[in-house]
Design a protein around this motif. Structure first.
Motif, short mmCIF file in Angstrom:
data_model
loop_
_atom_site.label_atom_id
_atom_site.label_comp_id
_atom_site.label_asym_id
_atom_site.label_seq_id
_atom_site.Cartn_x
_atom_site.Cartn_y
_atom_site.Cartn_z
N HIS A 23 11.62 -8.66 0.13
CA HIS A 23 11.92 -7.13 -0.32
C HIS A 23 11.83 -6.02 0.72
O HIS A 23 12.27 -5.14 0.79
CB HIS A 23 10.90 -6.82 -1.82
CG HIS A 23 9.72 -6.95 -1.65
ND1 HIS A 23 8.95 -8.36 -1.53
CD2 HIS A 23 8.90 -5.89 -1.28
CE1 HIS A 23 7.66 -7.80 -1.56
NE2 HIS A 23 7.44 -6.64 -1.40
N LYS A 24 10.59 -6.39 1.63
CA LYS A 24 10.27 -5.26 2.59
C LYS A 24 11.22 -5.53 3.62
O LYS A 24 11.82 -4.11 4.05
CB LYS A 24 8.77 -5.92 3.10
CG LYS A 24 7.72 -5.65 2.42
CD LYS A 24 6.38 -6.07 2.98
CE LYS A 24 5.22 -5.67 2.35
NZ LYS A 24 4.04 -5.90 2.88
N VAL A 25 11.87 -6.55 4.00
CA VAL A 25 13.00 -6.36 5.28
C VAL A 25 14.33 -5.95 4.63
O VAL A 25 14.90 -4.86 5.29
CB VAL A 25 13.19 -8.07 5.60
CG1 VAL A 25 14.51 -7.99 6.52
CG2 VAL A 25 12.13 -8.41 6.28
N LEU A 26 14.56 -6.23 3.23
CA LEU A 26 15.71 -5.60 2.60
C LEU A 26 15.50 -4.11 2.58
O LEU A 26 16.51 -3.26 2.58
CB LEU A 26 16.05 -6.25 1.26
CG LEU A 26 16.43 -7.73 1.43
CD1 LEU A 26 16.72 -8.37 0.15
CD2 LEU A 26 17.73 -7.81 2.50
N ALA A 27 14.35 -3.50 1.97
CA ALA A 27 14.24 -2.19 1.79
C ALA A 27 14.16 -1.60 2.98
O ALA A 27 14.90 -0.22 3.27
CB ALA A 27 12.67 -2.04 1.48
N ALA A 28 13.74 -2.11 4.24
CA ALA A 28 13.82 -1.45 5.54
C ALA A 28 15.55 -1.18 6.07
O ALA A 28 15.90 -0.13 6.70
CB ALA A 28 12.92 -2.15 6.74
#
Length: 71
Positions: A23-28
């Motif tokens: 979720h951190k990668v996708l949000a970035a």
């Protein structure tokens, strides 16, 4: 499915094979939504059956074992 969930689902569908799915990668990479929104949407998308998470125990090049999650 909410508009946000559908938007995240379409975004995930367009990712290349092997792309990181945290979720951190996708949000970035998806500036409209933050980490928590993406995490919630991924959970909902999984509940309705659009996304599936599979854990595998694999052997890597140095003969050690690692857990990986595939989608």
């Amino acid at each position: 499915m909410s508009h946000r969930d559908a938007e995240i689902a379409v975004f995930v569908d367009r990712l290349e094979t092997g792309h990181a799915m945290g979720h951190k990668v996708l949000a970035a990479e998806h500036p409209r939504h933050g980490q928590q929104a993406v995490r919630t949407s991924l959970g909902r998308i999984t509940q309705v059956g659009h996304l599936r998470w599979i854990k595998e125990h694999i052997t890597v090049e140095d003969n050690t074992m690692r857990w990986v999650t595939r989608t």
